[in-house]
Write an enzyme that holds these catalytic residues in place. Structure first.
Site, mmCIF file in Angstrom:
data_model
loop_
_atom_site.group_PDB
_atom_site.id
_atom_site.type_symbol
_atom_site.label_atom_id
_atom_site.label_comp_id
_atom_site.label_asym_id
_atom_site.label_seq_id
_atom_site.Cartn_x
_atom_site.Cartn_y
_atom_site.Cartn_z
ATOM 1 N N LYS A 160 17.395 9.767 -13.750
ATOM 2 C CA LYS A 160 17.196 11.159 -14.123
ATOM 3 C C LYS A 160 15.895 11.696 -13.527
ATOM 4 O O LYS A 160 15.860 12.789 -12.953
ATOM 5 C CB LYS A 160 17.169 11.261 -15.649
ATOM 6 C CG LYS A 160 17.492 12.612 -16.195
ATOM 7 C CD LYS A 160 17.505 12.590 -17.733
ATOM 8 C CE LYS A 160 18.786 11.986 -18.285
ATOM 9 N NZ LYS A 160 18.722 11.791 -19.741
ATOM 10 N N ARG B 191 13.073 12.711 -22.617
ATOM 11 C CA ARG B 191 14.390 12.218 -22.200
ATOM 12 C C ARG B 191 14.278 10.833 -21.586
ATOM 13 O O ARG B 191 13.495 10.617 -20.664
ATOM 14 C CB ARG B 191 14.987 13.159 -21.162
ATOM 15 C CG ARG B 191 14.825 14.617 -21.491
ATOM 16 C CD ARG B 191 15.145 15.521 -20.318
ATOM 17 N NE ARG B 191 16.554 15.540 -19.961
ATOM 18 C CZ ARG B 191 17.036 16.210 -18.914
ATOM 19 N NH1 ARG B 191 16.209 16.875 -18.113
ATOM 20 N NH2 ARG B 191 18.319 16.176 -18.654
ATOM 21 N N GLY C 68 23.632 2.928 -25.899
ATOM 22 C CA GLY C 68 22.826 2.179 -26.857
ATOM 23 C C GLY C 68 21.361 2.481 -26.713
ATOM 24 O O GLY C 68 20.561 2.163 -27.584
ATOM 25 N N MET D 156 18.053 5.066 -26.379
ATOM 26 C CA MET D 156 17.699 6.339 -26.959
ATOM 27 C C MET D 156 18.029 7.464 -25.987
ATOM 28 O O MET D 156 17.878 7.315 -24.796
ATOM 29 C CB MET D 156 16.219 6.406 -27.295
ATOM 30 C CG MET D 156 15.958 7.485 -28.325
ATOM 31 S SD MET D 156 14.262 7.991 -28.367
ATOM 32 C CE MET D 156 14.281 9.266 -27.127
ATOM 33 N N ARG E 133 23.168 14.326 -10.662
ATOM 34 C CA ARG E 133 23.364 12.953 -10.182
ATOM 35 C C ARG E 133 24.687 12.910 -9.443
ATOM 36 O O ARG E 133 25.515 13.809 -9.581
ATOM 37 C CB ARG E 133 23.363 11.971 -11.344
ATOM 38 C CG ARG E 133 24.547 12.162 -12.228
ATOM 39 C CD ARG E 133 24.513 11.310 -13.470
ATOM 40 N NE ARG E 133 25.424 11.947 -14.411
ATOM 41 C CZ ARG E 133 25.466 11.740 -15.702
ATOM 42 N NH1 ARG E 133 24.631 10.891 -16.243
ATOM 43 N NH2 ARG E 133 26.324 12.357 -16.456
ATOM 44 N N HIS F 186 39.327 -9.644 -28.490
ATOM 45 C CA HIS F 186 40.309 -10.688 -28.164
ATOM 46 C C HIS F 186 41.493 -10.092 -27.408
ATOM 47 O O HIS F 186 41.890 -10.600 -26.357
ATOM 48 C CB HIS F 186 40.775 -11.360 -29.458
ATOM 49 C CG HIS F 186 41.815 -12.415 -29.259
ATOM 50 N ND1 HIS F 186 43.171 -12.148 -29.282
ATOM 51 C CD2 HIS F 186 41.698 -13.734 -28.998
ATOM 52 C CE1 HIS F 186 43.845 -13.267 -29.066
ATOM 53 N NE2 HIS F 186 42.968 -14.246 -28.887
ATOM 54 N N ARG G 52 53.725 -22.524 -3.831
ATOM 55 C CA ARG G 52 53.897 -23.604 -4.811
ATOM 56 C C ARG G 52 55.321 -24.104 -4.725
ATOM 57 O O ARG G 52 56.252 -23.296 -4.699
ATOM 58 C CB ARG G 52 53.648 -23.096 -6.229
ATOM 59 C CG ARG G 52 52.293 -22.489 -6.445
ATOM 60 C CD ARG G 52 52.234 -21.982 -7.893
ATOM 61 N NE ARG G 52 51.027 -21.213 -8.121
ATOM 62 C CZ ARG G 52 50.903 -19.925 -7.868
ATOM 63 N NH1 ARG G 52 51.930 -19.258 -7.352
ATOM 64 N NH2 ARG G 52 49.778 -19.305 -8.109
ATOM 65 N N SER H 108 41.483 -25.557 1.158
ATOM 66 C CA SER H 108 41.736 -24.318 0.434
ATOM 67 C C SER H 108 41.199 -24.512 -0.976
ATOM 68 O O SER H 108 41.586 -25.450 -1.670
ATOM 69 C CB SER H 108 43.232 -24.024 0.407
ATOM 70 O OG SER H 108 43.463 -22.870 -0.376
ATOM 71 N N CYS I 73 42.641 -19.968 -2.569
ATOM 72 C CA CYS I 73 43.951 -19.512 -3.042
ATOM 73 C C CYS I 73 43.992 -19.363 -4.548
ATOM 74 O O CYS I 73 45.052 -19.174 -5.124
ATOM 75 C CB CYS I 73 45.047 -20.451 -2.560
ATOM 76 S SG CYS I 73 44.867 -22.129 -3.185
ATOM 77 N N TYR J 141 39.630 -17.087 5.135
ATOM 78 C CA TYR J 141 40.582 -16.158 4.505
ATOM 79 C C TYR J 141 40.544 -16.286 2.996
ATOM 80 O O TYR J 141 40.043 -17.263 2.453
ATOM 81 C CB TYR J 141 42.008 -16.417 5.004
ATOM 82 C CG TYR J 141 42.609 -17.726 4.555
ATOM 83 C CD1 TYR J 141 43.267 -17.840 3.337
ATOM 84 C CD2 TYR J 141 42.516 -18.861 5.359
ATOM 85 C CE1 TYR J 141 43.802 -19.042 2.920
ATOM 86 C CE2 TYR J 141 43.052 -20.073 4.951
ATOM 87 C CZ TYR J 141 43.696 -20.160 3.729
ATOM 88 O OH TYR J 141 44.220 -21.348 3.302
HETATM 89 P P1 ADP Z 1 21.778 12.757 -21.492
HETATM 90 O O1 ADP Z 1 21.321 11.743 -20.540
HETATM 91 O O2 ADP Z 1 22.418 12.218 -22.714
HETATM 92 O O3 ADP Z 1 22.585 13.833 -20.821
HETATM 93 P P2 ADP Z 1 19.571 14.542 -21.410
HETATM 94 O O4 ADP Z 1 18.193 14.017 -21.329
HETATM 95 O O5 ADP Z 1 20.141 15.016 -20.149
HETATM 96 O O6 ADP Z 1 20.467 13.452 -22.078
HETATM 97 O O7 ADP Z 1 19.524 15.712 -22.478
HETATM 98 C C1 ADP Z 1 20.497 16.051 -23.433
HETATM 99 C C2 ADP Z 1 20.808 17.541 -23.364
HETATM 100 O O8 ADP Z 1 19.621 18.293 -23.545
HETATM 101 C C3 ADP Z 1 21.365 17.945 -22.030
HETATM 102 O O9 ADP Z 1 22.370 18.897 -22.218
HETATM 103 C C4 ADP Z 1 20.196 18.559 -21.326
HETATM 104 O O10 ADP Z 1 20.604 19.490 -20.391
HETATM 105 C C5 ADP Z 1 19.414 19.194 -22.473
HETATM 106 N N1 ADP Z 1 17.986 19.267 -22.147
HETATM 107 C C6 ADP Z 1 17.186 18.235 -21.805
HETATM 108 N N2 ADP Z 1 15.941 18.678 -21.527
HETATM 109 C C7 ADP Z 1 15.948 20.017 -21.715
HETATM 110 C C8 ADP Z 1 14.947 21.029 -21.578
HETATM 111 N N3 ADP Z 1 13.734 20.731 -21.191
HETATM 112 N N4 ADP Z 1 15.310 22.278 -21.856
HETATM 113 C C9 ADP Z 1 16.562 22.565 -22.263
HETATM 114 N N5 ADP Z 1 17.538 21.674 -22.411
HETATM 115 C C10 ADP Z 1 17.242 20.401 -22.134
HETATM 116 MG MG MG Z 2 22.052 14.711 -19.331
#
Ligand code: ADP
Ligand code: MG
Ligand code: MG
Length: 918
Positions: free
Chosen positions: A29, A98, A107, A109, A359, A475, A598, A802, A870, A890
């Site tokens: 990011k 973020r 998982g 934050m 991204r 499972h 086989r 093989s 194989c 191969y």
């Molecule tokens: P995730 O990786 O889960 O998408 P983000 O860090 O991108 O988490 O943020 C979650 C949401 O908050 C996204 O919709 C993002 O666009 C919004 N957001 C993050 N930073 C800002 C900011 N500075 N101002 C406004 N919206 C934000």
């Molecule tokens: Mg995002």
């Protein structure tokens, strides 16, 4: 490095300092925010705290020296740039915190928005935002009076909620309940109907929840909020789910996560504000043109949460044409710049567009091929790069038959696509019933809450498996993938009542015998029979669709990329096929020979009788008669195979399984004999059979009398097979064919075993080929660890190797596959002991090491030794790369996997500097 003491380590980068290639340091990011900033796109200013700071924190349990000061300095710069101070009571700067690792990871934050708000700055924010009702400010005319108040208190309650949940682990439902309560009190279900007073009350309720769960007040100091949030992001790197996820995905545990601190922009300032997500092309089909969703008057997380209905992005053209045009322009620029499909997050604050994330976007398998092809046409990438933009797993997905969903059929539930495929059948709830109905020729879907080893027979009998619990490592999921059987797991909308043999879903009750259709790729569950259509891609491989004249964009793209892979791969691709039909299909799919034929099946069916006679023979004469009867049957099978694979090599493995597999099971036979004796019937023959079965009973048959051991113990058995192969070759050659037989001896552990078999085989070859010369190679499977470790010796007697990686894995790990996959592999996967079953993908460190040693020592002893593999790993993408790297000649795999292996062999051979495919 020498000036380390004097130069402070740099832990914080302004967005203007980074770029997209710094993902290791800045996370995905952060690197992309920096890149967009560099490109001149409107990114709210901010900075990134590096993964190194995170690593240092995790090592020592404290922020590294200098970090606090550097954050302060960057914050001060940010405040200057914005003309506001963080949490200022009159006109506060707010930020988002973020997380952002190199690879996104469930998982960990997520994000805290609106950091900097407290009891005082909320008032300042309200006053500042209230300006929107001032007609002098553009675009704000429709904001209600007092809109600033509402907006500020809404932002504050969001902060307490996100901060409480992600930083202080307050259960999220508590906040949800309080919000629902507030809405109920208002008599509404829409957040937007809550006014400033309601939201003020909600903030009080939230603070109380916070206090009850954490034992302290919600922190009022903005810098404390910031520091706690940063620290929580660091610590989330080691959250249990993140740890397990990394183990499974083989993501190194020591990468750390970066933290992005970004000036807030507000999409919740009124109807002229909003937030959205967008893709530069359709991530489902790959079609050109933008795709996305927009939500007016909302903050980012609302779009994902789905609390209000979004509108298609195209609507934005009507709502705010300028922002829309600007957005399209940026999207086009990003796509050209990244040379790939991008996804983005954006926010519009009172008519001003802000870019918040981009991204390289995820996409379906079909879109991956189509887009790679388009980008080549657009001159953005070359074919080498296109080859790396797709992979074998995607191709495999495209080869499954799929449901025809044109009649607007809606799924009743969506679980996890645990093992791909499209399965239709009658619902059953127990393994026994599955076996029973399947025996009557019915297609069944086994429905369970979760499966356990007792369900194995039912799973084998079923077309597909559907569970209401468990994920990709449950499972059911693990065993189904091992069997190549369709499975949807964790469809938790299903309320299953096994004793009553029914489940409830979407207000309907489905009872035993009702038909359902499950899609193991998408995880979707449909009631009734959904028609299944063959894959266009398979029709292309079959030669039924001409890539030169079709207008199917997917087929065209697949053809182009496959051709490029074929032109560049170094590994040949063969198939594992025992029948002429399989051989023919594999050849159409591009197989360049048979790597494993086989011979066992040639002993089954109506030939079982002959095999019984062979096993029961008490004297040489009887045995020879049985073998003589088998000889022409085997020969005819080989003639068929040589015809289908004319001009291409066929590796025939001499008989491998323990002979008692061809006899009736001991218990059943014992009962039959006892009953017949009781009735006074003549049971001499059955008794002899029973005695033989008893004699041949083994505690560990897989480690018993099988493979080359059989050939050395049962006189004439291997000789008959060798004769059948060579006679068939001579017959084919006489008929104008070009047979290329390779005789493979299984389960060799010592060169002496091979030498003994070889001596006899050479005599037979010499005799049979006297009338017509045919080249016949003699080689061995390397599947016993000792063979791998003495490969130098074995190569003296082998013209080819093989690798039988299934047995090599079983014996190398000491796992009995049939026992362990159903019994405890799910637990091993859950614990991350391995990320993927070693039977699915070669264990490069252990079993792969045996492959390497044997390859090196075999070739040292016999330069030019032909080496292949194989086992089932021959069709596994990651394994193909490994075998390429080891330098095998191969890989051989099942017919349907041949295209996958071709593609991956091409990808392994073509090196690009291009994008990271993860
Ligand atoms: P995730 O990786 O889960 O998408 P983000 O860090 O991108 O988490 O943020 C979650 C949401 O908050 C996204 O919709 C993002 O666009 C919004 N957001 C993050 N930073 C800002 C900011 N500075 N101002 C406004 N919206 C934000
Ligand atoms: Mg995002
Ligand atoms: Mg084997």
């Amino acid at each position: 490095m020498t000036t380390q003491q004097t130069v402070e380590h740099k832990y914080v980068y302004d967005f203007a300092e980074g770029n997209k290639d710094l993902k290791d340091l800045l996370g995905g990011k952060g690197a992309n925010l920096a890149e967009m900033t560099r490109l001149g796109l409107p990114v709210p200013p901010g900075f990134t705290i590096t993964t190194e700071a995170c690593k240092a924190y995790l090592e020592t349990g404290a922020e590294p020296a200098g970090l606090a000061d550097q954050i302060a300095a960057h914050l001060a710069a940010l405040e200057r740039e914005m003309g506001r101070r963080l949490g200022d009571p009159d006109d506060p700067l707010l930020v988002s915190v973020r997380s952002g690792a190199k690879f996104s990871m469930p998982g960990m934050m997520e994000t805290v928005l609106n950091v900097g708000l407290n009891d005082r700055s909320v008032e300042g924010l309200a006053r500042q935002a209230g300006g929107s009702t001032d007609p002098a400010t553009s675009g704000g005319s429709s904001a209600p009076a007092g809109g600033g108040d509402r907006f500020a208190w809404d932002s504050y309650r969001r902060l307490i909620q996100m901060f409480g949940k992600t930083v202080c682990e307050v259960p999220g439902e508590e906040f949800e309940h309080a919000l629902d309560e507030a809405k109920r009190a208002r008599g509404t279900s829409d957040d937007l109907d809550l006014d400033a007073t309601d939201l003020r009350g909600l903030v009080d309720a939230y603070k109380k929840i916070f206090r009850e769960h954490t034992g302290r007040e919600f922190p009022q100091d903005p810098r404390v909020q910031l520091d706690l949030a940063v620290r929580a992001v660091f610590e989330s790197w080691n959250a249990e789910r993140a740890v397990v996820y990394r183990r499974q995905e083989r993501i190194p545990a020591d990468l750390g996560t970066a933290v992005n601190v970004v000036a807030m922009v507000f999409g919740n300032l009124g109807p002229d504000s909003g937030t959205g997500v967008a893709f530069t092309r359709d991530p489902a089909s790959g079609a050109q043109g933008i795709y996305g969703d927009y939500l007016a008057n909302a903050q980012g997380e609302d779009v994902v949460a789905g609390i209000r209905n979004t509108v298609p992005l195209q609507e934005l053209a009507r709502i705010d044409k300028d922002s829309y045009d600007e957005l399209l322009d940026y999207m086009a620029r990003l796509e050209r710049h990244y040379r790939d499909l991008c996804d983005i997050e954006f926010t519009i604050e009172r008519g001003k567009l802000w870019m918040l994330q981009t991204r390289v976007g995820k996409r379906t398998a079909a879109a991956a091929f189509v887009i790679a092809g388009q980008l080549v046409d657009e001159g953005l990438i070359d074919l080498d790069e296109a080859l790396h933009r797709v992979n074998g797993a995607q191709l495999a997905q495209l080869m499954f038959p799929r449901f025809q969903l044109d009649h607007d059929i809606q799924p009743v539930a969506t679980g996890i696509g645990a093992s791909p495929g499209a399965a239709v059948g009658k619902v059953v709830f127990t393994s026994a019933r599955a076996v029973e109905l399947a025996a009557q020729g019915e297609a069944v879907i086994l429905v369970r809450r979760e499966t356990n080893p007792d369900d194995l027979n039912g799973m084998i009998a079923a077309q597909g498996i559907l569970t209401s619990r468990g994920g990709k490592t449950s499972h059911a999921a693990v065993v189904a993938r091992g069997m190549g059987k369709t499975c949807v797991s964790g469809a938790d909308e299903l309320d299953i009542d096994v004793p009553k043999r029914r489940f409830a879903v979407a207000g309907r009750t489905v009872t035993e015998g009702d038909v359902v259709s499950i899609d193991g790729t998408t995880g979707k569950v449909y009631l009734g029979e959904v028609p299944v259509s063959p894959s266009e891609v398979v029709r292309y491989f079959e030669g039924e669709v001409d890539p030169a004249s079709t207008d199917d964009a997917l087929v065209v793209a697949v053809h182009r990329i496959m051709s490029h892979a074929d032109a560049h791969r170094r590994l040949a691709v063969r198939t594992n096929a025992d029948t002429a039909a399989d051989a023919a299909r594999a050849r159409r799919f591009g197989a360049e020979g048979i790597g494993l034929c086989r011979t066992e099946h040639m002993f089954l069916g109506d030939r079982r009788e002959l095999v019984e006679r062979l096993i029961l023979a008490r004297e040489a004469g009887e045995r020879e008669k049985a073998l003589a009867a088998l000889l022409p049957l085997q020969r005819a099978d080989f003639v068929d195979l040589f015809r289908e694979m004319d001009g291409l090599p066929i590796t025939v493995r001499l008989i491998d399984p323990p002979l008692h597999e061809f006899l009736p099971p001991l218990e059943q036979l014992a009962v039959d004999v006892a009953v017949a004796q009781e009735r006074g019937e003549d049971v001499a023959k059955e008794e002899a059979l029973l005695a033989a079965v008893r004699r041949m009973h083994e505690e560990n048959p897989m480690l018993g009398l099988r493979g080359v051991r059989l050939g050395l113990v049962i006189p004439g058995l291997f000789a008959m097979q060798v004769r059948a192969i060579v006679e068939a070759a001579v017959e084919s050659a006489k008929g104008g064919g070009d047979p290329k037989p390779e005789i493979m001896v299984p389960l060799v552990g010592a060169v002496q075993e091979l030498e003994t078999v070889r001596a006899e085989a050479e005599r037979i070859i010499a005799e049979v080929t006297r009338e017509r010369a045919v080249d016949v190679l003699i080689g061995t499977m390397i599947e016993v660890p000792r063979a791998a470790l003495t490969a130098g010796q074995i190569a003296e007697a082998a013209e080819f190797f093989s690798f039988g990686t299934n047995d090599l894995t079983q014996m190398g790990w000491g796992f009995s596959r049939d026992d362990v996959e159903g019994a405890f592999f799910w637990r091993y996967l859950e614990l991350g002991i391995f990320g993927i079953s070693p039977f699915e993908s070669i264990d490069a460190d252990g079993i792969g090491r045996l492959v390497r040693i044997a390859t090196e020592e075999g070739r040292a002893a016999r330069p030019g030794l032909k080496i292949g593999i194989c086992g089932e790993h021959g069709g596994d993408p990651e394994s193909v790369h490994f075998f390429h790297a080891v330098g095998l000649d191969y890989v051989s795999c099942s017919p349907f996997r041949v295209p996958v292996a071709r593609l991956e062999a091409g990808r392994a051979a073509v090196v690009t500097t291009g994008s990271d495919s993860r």
